[in-house]
Design a protein around this motif. Structure first.
Motif, PDB file in Angstrom:
ATOM      1  N   ALA A  93       0.845  -1.200   0.000  1.00  0.00           N
ATOM      2  CA  ALA A  93       0.000   0.000   0.000  1.00  0.00           C
ATOM      3  C   ALA A  93       0.874   1.241   0.000  1.00  0.00           C
ATOM      4  O   ALA A  93       1.062   1.894   1.012  1.00  0.00           O
ATOM      5  N   PRO A 132       1.958   4.839  -2.463  1.00  0.00           N
ATOM      6  CA  PRO A 132       1.423   5.637  -3.571  1.00  0.00           C
ATOM      7  C   PRO A 132       1.905   5.077  -4.912  1.00  0.00           C
ATOM      8  O   PRO A 132       3.053   4.640  -5.014  1.00  0.00           O
ATOM      9  N   GLU A 178      -9.862  -2.426  -0.811  1.00  0.00           N
ATOM     10  CA  GLU A 178      -9.900  -1.412   0.244  1.00  0.00           C
ATOM     11  C   GLU A 178      -8.510  -0.901   0.589  1.00  0.00           C
ATOM     12  O   GLU A 178      -8.293   0.292   0.775  1.00  0.00           O
ATOM     13  N   THR A 179      -7.559  -1.821   0.689  1.00  0.00           N
ATOM     14  CA  THR A 179      -6.229  -1.444   1.166  1.00  0.00           C
ATOM     15  C   THR A 179      -5.386  -0.799   0.075  1.00  0.00           C
ATOM     16  O   THR A 179      -4.687   0.178   0.326  1.00  0.00           O
ATOM     17  N   ASP A 223      -8.460   1.881  -1.973  1.00  0.00           N
ATOM     18  CA  ASP A 223      -9.476   2.658  -1.269  1.00  0.00           C
ATOM     19  C   ASP A 223     -10.768   2.712  -2.075  1.00  0.00           C
ATOM     20  O   ASP A 223     -11.340   3.775  -2.289  1.00  0.00           O
ATOM     21  N   ALA A 229      -4.861  -4.612   8.457  1.00  0.00           N
ATOM     22  CA  ALA A 229      -3.994  -4.093   7.391  1.00  0.00           C
ATOM     23  C   ALA A 229      -3.565  -2.669   7.736  1.00  0.00           C
ATOM     24  O   ALA A 229      -2.406  -2.289   7.543  1.00  0.00           O
ATOM     25  N   VAL A 230      -4.490  -1.884   8.270  1.00  0.00           N
ATOM     26  CA  VAL A 230      -4.169  -0.504   8.650  1.00  0.00           C
ATOM     27  C   VAL A 230      -3.164  -0.514   9.803  1.00  0.00           C
ATOM     28  O   VAL A 230      -2.175   0.222   9.795  1.00  0.00           O
ATOM     29  N   PHE A 243       0.204  -1.401   8.539  1.00  0.00           N
ATOM     30  CA  PHE A 243       0.772  -0.246   7.834  1.00  0.00           C
ATOM     31  C   PHE A 243       1.393   0.737   8.836  1.00  0.00           C
ATOM     32  O   PHE A 243       2.496   1.242   8.636  1.00  0.00           O
ATOM     33  N   LEU A 244       0.672   0.970   9.934  1.00  0.00           N
ATOM     34  CA  LEU A 244       1.149   1.941  10.922  1.00  0.00           C
ATOM     35  C   LEU A 244       2.325   1.416  11.749  1.00  0.00           C
ATOM     36  O   LEU A 244       2.967   2.167  12.470  1.00  0.00           O
ATOM     37  N   ASP A 263       4.844  -0.012  10.270  1.00  0.00           N
ATOM     38  CA  ASP A 263       5.980  -0.048   9.357  1.00  0.00           C
ATOM     39  C   ASP A 263       6.694   1.310   9.349  1.00  0.00           C
ATOM     40  O   ASP A 263       6.488   2.144   8.471  1.00  0.00           O
ATOM     41  N   LEU A 310       6.614   4.516   6.603  1.00  0.00           N
ATOM     42  CA  LEU A 310       6.005   5.798   6.971  1.00  0.00           C
ATOM     43  C   LEU A 310       7.030   6.924   6.853  1.00  0.00           C
ATOM     44  O   LEU A 310       6.724   8.008   6.359  1.00  0.00           O
ATOM     45  N   ILE A 330       7.483   7.723   3.196  1.00  0.00           N
ATOM     46  CA  ILE A 330       6.378   8.537   2.655  1.00  0.00           C
ATOM     47  C   ILE A 330       6.575  10.002   3.045  1.00  0.00           C
ATOM     48  O   ILE A 330       6.419  10.917   2.237  1.00  0.00           O
ATOM     49  N   VAL A 367      -5.639   2.616   4.704  1.00  0.00           N
ATOM     50  CA  VAL A 367      -4.225   2.818   4.362  1.00  0.00           C
ATOM     51  C   VAL A 367      -4.036   4.001   3.395  1.00  0.00           C
ATOM     52  O   VAL A 367      -3.205   4.871   3.643  1.00  0.00           O
ATOM     53  N   PRO A 368      -4.812   4.077   2.305  1.00  0.00           N
ATOM     54  CA  PRO A 368      -4.582   5.214   1.398  1.00  0.00           C
ATOM     55  C   PRO A 368      -4.849   6.571   2.064  1.00  0.00           C
ATOM     56  O   PRO A 368      -4.129   7.533   1.816  1.00  0.00           O
TER      57      PRO A 368
END
Lengths: 193, 257
Positions: A89, A91, A124-125, A128, A154-155, A158-159, A161, A165, A168, B145-146
């Motif tokens: 996930a 960009p 979703e992940t 979106d 999944a969220v 992500f947080l 990692d 982050l 990004i 996530v996005p």
């Protein structure tokens, strides 16, 4: 079938399918929607194109049965399931290679429950796209809907990692500064940047 | 006193406009609040505030030599001053974003809190201006996530311009399972406070259809209460209106959108 303790380097392996399409997309949702529409049995290889976030290489594999996602695997981190989706996930854009495979070639991977993703979770992940996620769930066998972790995990993954982050943020900072120059806004930049 | 906040999200669909008006109404209980639709390319605040039939909008103030005064595009609604923006593409193209700076400078002289509903994408000079000019930014996030990724990005853009985060608002939250863990973890990456967790709700969509801000349409609803809680957590700083106006006026602003 692999057991949870059977963590080998090659816990994910599938025979190579037939490459039917290869392209770069800015929205992974397009590729997921196309897979659903053509009822793809096979897999996508997803490669984020952003060099800064790659930190070497990131490549993910997402398999499908009749258009519905089944397992996800992140090659670089050797993670599976929703953790793998969190890895991917980032960009866009992504290079997406679409492979078709006979269902039998995927059966071993598809029996690996630690790699399962909930059918709507990739939409979703990675994109979106709640509508696409809903359509995907509608197309999935009922028993698949309980698979894997829910999207919250999944969220959360992500947080966790930090490296991603930070990447990004660094990328956004570099982009903001480059654009400030382009837009004649460098005089407005904070002194500490 | 005046403090200018950009309400930003980095991506569309997070409920930024709903949040801007809800925070505005909640803050209006204690402050003189002005809300500006600074999303001039994708204006939608007018639909949320029942102003879709008004003649004069921010667009008229941004077009050269219309002779329109700021007060003509400012409407007293729901206890706030509201400056909507029109939706005409031709007007957007004719608009000079440099004038937004002057409009906001004028408004800053006569209010306590300025809320700028900011564009979702950061892809143009005019889109980034609200975040450049504001004192602080409120980042509206969804727990996906996005949305978190884009929220981090907008926060970093803001920080590049010295605009710190006043707080983050989790909006359109679907279920509570695991949300606390996400909020805790996200707070390490986002500045300011977690202002509130606002549940996804049909009442929010009903308010939008009715052309009313949520706090006017359903003041007793759970999301409305969450927005009031969020507003209470924002410590509005008493900036000098002259300084803020000067900052807006002196900003180096691009020539074209």
């Amino acid at each position: 079938m692999n057991t949870p303790e059977d963590y080998s380097d090659d816990r994910f392996s599938i025979p190579r399918g037939d490459l039917v399409r290869s392209r770069v997309v800015t929205d992974v949702g397009e590729a997921l929607a196309a897979a659903l529409a053509r009822e793809l049995t096979g897999y996508l290889v997803l490669e984020p194109q952003d060099a800064l976030l790659l930190g070497g290489e990131t490549r993910g594999v997402l398999t499908f049965e009749a258009g519905v996602p089944v397992v996800a695997y992140s090659v670089e981190t050797d993670s599976g399931g929703t953790d793998a989706l969190a890895d991917l996930a980032v960009p866009g854009p992504f290079r997406v290679d679409v492979f078709e495979s006979p269902s039998t070639a995927l059966s071993e991977a598809h029996d690996t429950d630690e790699l399962w993703v909930p059918p709507g979770s990739p939409a979703e992940t990675l994109a979106d796209a709640p509508d696409l996620a809903a359509r995907t769930r509608d197309a999935a066998p009922d028993e698949w809907l309980q698979r894997g972790d829910d999207d919250t995990d999944a969220v959360a993954a992500f947080l966790e990692d930090d490296a991603k982050l930070d990447a990004i943020r660094q990328q956004a900072r570099a982009e903001a500064e480059a654009r400030a120059e382009q837009w004649g806004l460098t005089g407005q930049l904070a002194d500490d940047t | 006193m005046v403090e200018a906040f950009a309400v930003a999200s980095g991506k569309g669909g997070t409920g930024k406009t709903t949040s801007t008006l809800a925070l505005g109404m909640a803050l209006a209980a204690d402050h003189d609040v002005t809300v500006v639709d600074a999303d001039t390319g994708m204006a939608n605040l007018l639909f949320h505030a029942g102003l879709d039939d008004v003649e004069v909008t921010l667009h008229d103030l941004l077009v050269e030599e219309t002779g329109t005064h700021v007060s003509e595009a400012t409407y007293d609604r729901f206890g706030m001053s509201v400056v909507p923006c029109g939706t005409s593409l031709a007007a957007f193209e004719a608009a000079d974003p440099a004038r937004l700076r002057d409009v906001v400078a004028d408004l800053a002289g006569d209010t306590d809190v300025l809320l700028l509903d900011s564009p979702a994408a950061l892809g143009s000079k005019s889109a980034v201006l609200p975040v450049v000019l504001a004192d602080r930014v409120v980042v509206v996030l969804q727990p996906t996530v996005p949305a978190l990724s884009d929220g981090l990005k907008v926060q970093e853009y803001a920080r590049s311009y010295g605009t710190e985060t006043a707080g983050v608002l989790f909006n359109r939250v679907h279920d509570d399972a695991g949300i606390d863990r996400i909020v805790d973890r996200a707070s390490e990456y986002f500045g300011g406070e977690t202002l509130a967790t606002v549940p996804d709700s049909d009442v929010v969509r009903a308010a939008r259809r009715a052309g009313e801000p949520l706090l006017a349409h359903a003041p007793e609803s759970v999301p409305a209460a969450a927005y009031r809680e969020a507003a209470a957590r924002i410590d509005v700083r008493a900036g000098d209106e002259g300084d803020v106006a000067d900052r807006f006026r002196s900003a180096v602003v691009p020539d074209t959108p």
